[in-house]
Design an enzyme around this catalytic site. Structure first.
Site, PDB file in Angstrom:
ATOM      1  N   GLU A 115       7.071  -0.930   8.289  1.00  0.00           N
ATOM      2  CA  GLU A 115       8.044  -1.743   8.247  1.00  0.00           C
ATOM      3  C   GLU A 115       9.197  -1.674   9.294  1.00  0.00           C
ATOM      4  OE1 GLU A 115       9.366  -1.262   4.078  1.00  0.00           O
ATOM      5  OE2 GLU A 115       8.053  -2.830   3.480  1.00  0.00           O
ATOM      6  N   GLU A 120      -9.018  13.633   0.149  1.00  0.00           N
ATOM      7  CA  GLU A 120      -7.448  14.165  -0.038  1.00  0.00           C
ATOM      8  C   GLU A 120      -7.591  15.698  -0.151  1.00  0.00           C
ATOM      9  OE1 GLU A 120      -6.390  14.428  -4.474  1.00  0.00           O
ATOM     10  OE2 GLU A 120      -6.195  12.370  -4.121  1.00  0.00           O
TER      11      GLU A 120
END
Length: 302
Positions: free
Chosen positions: A85, A116
């Site tokens: 963004e 992860e």
């Protein structure tokens, strides 16, 4: 494993909610809303540490460094979201704010098993981006112990980069590994261990602050106006015209002339109007002021 989970606030079991599935929908919604209402207070408790991290980050970015977010699962997705963004909002380049998620782009929409758990994967991802001492690396993990996030911070710190750790448990390995540890303790989740809820909301709020306030410090805004907005569609072109109007009070025809002369660059258009200079001069003054419109206006009027 059970002992490890028991020590994490974000994983704590709440027996008073054991029959939540039998409650009316409106009651569950009210419970969730009440839980969410406590998140801003938890963030507020960390504001001094958040502010210190932002000031340090903005200083690195002012000398050409990048902002990199790394996390797994929800945390990684939030980092990618925040990074994605920044270009339309602040006209950042594609390599200025970067979101990396354990397992790569596929992990944005589906689980990548085991990604992860690897510190080595985080190190490889950072090496692929050629991290330097000018950069800022933010590890994100609700538990504060995800190996990918901790490994990212450890590896980046060894390279001299500024490191920030964002977690939702006190005394986390992530905060300990980072120069700036931010621990927003939101408490146990409504659904046990579902850290996309309060913990996810808290992380989103912190990342909003890190990116937005860093951009303010870098001169990407004029007051609270997005003067570096990238007008890539009709909505943003209309917003650009409105921002120039709010900043200058100029009539529509003056605004159109200024935006045309400056190639649609909002900041430059404002400077031509308020500073009484032509487009090339506006570009030069903004370059000399490192993009800070207020400083460029002072120079134009001086």
């Amino acid at each position: 494993m059970a002992t490890e989970f028991d020590a994490l606030t974000t994983e704590a079991y709440r027996p008073e909610l054991a029959e939540i599935d039998q409650r009316p929908t409106l009651e569950i919604a009210r419970l969730m809303n009440a839980e969410d209402a406590g998140v801003p207070g938890a963030v507020a408790a960390e504001l001094p540490r958040i502010a210190a991290a932002i000031d340090a980050a903005a200083a690195r970015m002012a000398r050409g460094g990048r902002l990199l977010y790394l996390g797994a699962g929800t945390a990684g997705r939030l980092g990618v979201l925040d990074a994605s963004e920044c270009p339309p909002t602040f006209n950042t380049g594609p390599n200025e704010v970067i979101g990396l998620i354990a397992g790569g782009p596929d992990a944005l929409v589906s689980a990548v098993e085991g990604a992860e758990d690897s510190k080595q994967l985080a190190a490889a991802d950072l090496d692929g981006r050629h991290v330097t001492a000018d950069d800022v690396v933010v590890g994100i993990s609700a538990s504060g112990r995800t190996p990918y996030a901790v490994g990212a911070v450890e590896h980046a710190r060894a390279r001299g980069a500024l490191t920030i750790g964002v977690s939702c448990n006190a005394g986390s390995p992530l905060a300990a590994a980072a120069e700036h540890g931010i621990e927003v303790v939101v408490g146990p989740e409504l659904i046990t261990g579902s850290t996309r809820l309060k913990a996810g909301t808290a992380q989103k709020l912190v990342l909003n602050m890190i990116s937005t306030i860093s951009m303010i410090r870098l001169g990407k805004t004029y007051g609270n106006l997005m003067v570096d907005v990238r007008a890539s569609n009709d909505k943003l072109r209309a917003r650009s015209r409105r921002i120039v109007h709010l900043a200058t009070g100029a009539p529509a025809e003056v605004i159109e002339t200024a935006l045309t002369a400056t190639g649609g660059e909002v900041k430059h258009a404002i400077l031509t109007i308020l500073g009484g200079v032509d487009a090339p001069t506006a570009g030069r003054l903004l370059s000399q002021s490192h993009g800070h419109l207020r400083a460029a206006l002072t120079a134009a009027r001086g």
